[in-house]
Scaffold this active site. Structure first.
Site: not given
Ligand code: HSE
Length: 405
Positions: A128, A204
């Site tokens: 998650e 992502k």
């Molecule tokens: N470096 C990532 C961001 C951390 O700035 O979203 C969270 O996944």
């Protein structure tokens, strides 16, 4: 009953996990009847000074100490490292331990392998925290794919980029200055190139689209444009358009295939995404039955991310996680060649040839000086790309952003 955790990593997220467990241990016991116990923590350096009290925590530098501890039920992997985390996850599952991770890079690369191994072993592999920081989005998406065809996933998925862009737009701050603050606040990756060049967002999107579109979407299937070359002239031009700029990731079904892209996107100030600011993220997905669902919340930072990790741990403790492998092995046709739209394009250090080429693309010329900015006609992105590569421009000489309809 006790749920024993072997924690891998005591950096920003690992520290947050320890802090939340210490604070909520009694409340968790009261509501679930289970004690959550951090049995052992693997760190790189036993002697490093920590921000938290570790006097009651058993530390080790050796992964085998966690792997061979038969009392450890769950491995919580919060290292930032790609190759060693792959080994930890595979060996952990093979040793019969559930695995929870916040490591986007390793999930993006090996999601299929981890999911099928976990299903085969009847164990949980939960991630998650790998997308959207503290926002619950993997679990709801996982639930909706059982009842819906997901046609689109879209979102602002990187807190660091969103923080930088928000402060550049709202406060006319300099890019480097705000990036430094984002690092100090614990939002950025160890190497912030992964944030600003869009790799973190791409990973992502790969995770969300593999789940959502229910087929093979690899990292190579996703077109990538980062925010690394945005400058103060772009910010000025975008503001004049009553708009703001966001790094938006989108994967959607298109024709008999799909498209997937991460790109800076200019959105009108009254658009939903325009109001997702600072280190907040938002993820939207569209199911054919449920319609469009939008999730909003803190996208980065120690406690939100650790909170998401612990939501997964509690689902394991309560045996309430979805079982089985949610992924499908189906090949999908990549139609990124078909992506089209209107784009904002700024090129620096213009000469006559570049000026003429840009004018041919332009629906509107915003300024033409040493730096030239245009809004293109509605056209294929692949065409713009081939023109840009014909001009032989280095990456830092131009900024390209989609204009959202
Ligand atoms: N470096 C990532 C961001 C951390 O700035 O979203 C969270 O996944």
């Amino acid at each position: 009953m006790v749920l024993n955790i072997g924690l891998l990593g005591l950096g920003t997220v690992g520290t947050g996990v320890v802090e939340i467990i210490n604070e909520r241990k009694d409340a968790i016991k009261k509501s679930t009847g289970k004690s959550i116990n951090i049995k052992r923590v693997m760190v790189n350096n036993l002697n490093k000074k920590r921000d938290i009290d570790i006097s009651e925590i058993s530390l080790t530098e050796d992964f085998e100490d966690i792997l061979n501890d038969t009392e450890i039920d769950v491995i919580v992997e919060v290292t930032g490292d790609l190759e060693s985390s792959y080994k930890y996850i595979i060996e952990g599952l093979n040793a019969g331990k559930h695995v929870v991770t916040a490591n986007k890079a390793v999930v993006s690369k090996y999601l299929g392998e981890f999911s099928s191994l976990a299903a085969e072993k009847n164990l949980a592999f939960l991630y998650e925290a790998s997308v959207g920081g503290g926002i619950p989005v993997i679990k709801p998406l996982r639930e909706q794919i059982e009842l819906n065809e997901i046609n689109k996933v879209q979102g602002i998925l990187n807190g660091t980029c969103n923080y930088i862009l928000t402060r550049m737009i709202n406060e006319d701050k300099d890019y480097r200055e705000v990036l430094k603050v984002a690092q100090e606040l614990g939002y950025a990756e160890a190497d912030p190139t992964a944030d600003v060049e869009g790799h973190d967002t791409l990973r992502k999107l790969r995770i969300l689209s593999t789940l959502g579109l229910q087929g093979k979407v690899t990292e190579e299937d996703i077109l990538l444009y980062g925010i690394g070359s945005i400058n103060s002239l772009d910010i000025k031009n975008i503001k004049k358009m009553d708009s703001t700029v966001k790094l938006i990731a989108e994967a959607k079904k298109f024709g008999d295939g799909f498209t997937a892209i991460v790109q800076p996107t200019i959105v009108k100030n009254n658009n939903y995404f325009a109001n997702v600011n600072m280190a907040y993220n938002s993820v939207a997905f569209e199911g054919d039955h449920v319609g469009e669902l939008k999730f909003y919340g803190p996208g980065a930072g120690k406690l939100p991310t650790a909170n998401a990790v612990l939501n997964d741990v509690l689902d394991i403790g309560n045996n309430s996680y979805r079982k089985g492998n949610p992924l499908k092995d189906e090949s999908l046709k990549n139609l990124n060649e078909e992506i089209k739209g209107k784009y904002y394009l700024r090129v620096s250090y213009i000469n006559n040839e570049t000026n003429g080429t840009l004018k041919e693309l332009a629906n509107q010329v915003l300024c033409e000086d040493e730096d030239m900015a245009i809004i293109t006609n509605d056209m294929k992105l692949s065409k713009i790309n081939s023109i840009l590569s014909g001009l032989n421009l280095s990456k830092d000489r131009y900024f390209l952003a989609k204009i959202m309809e």
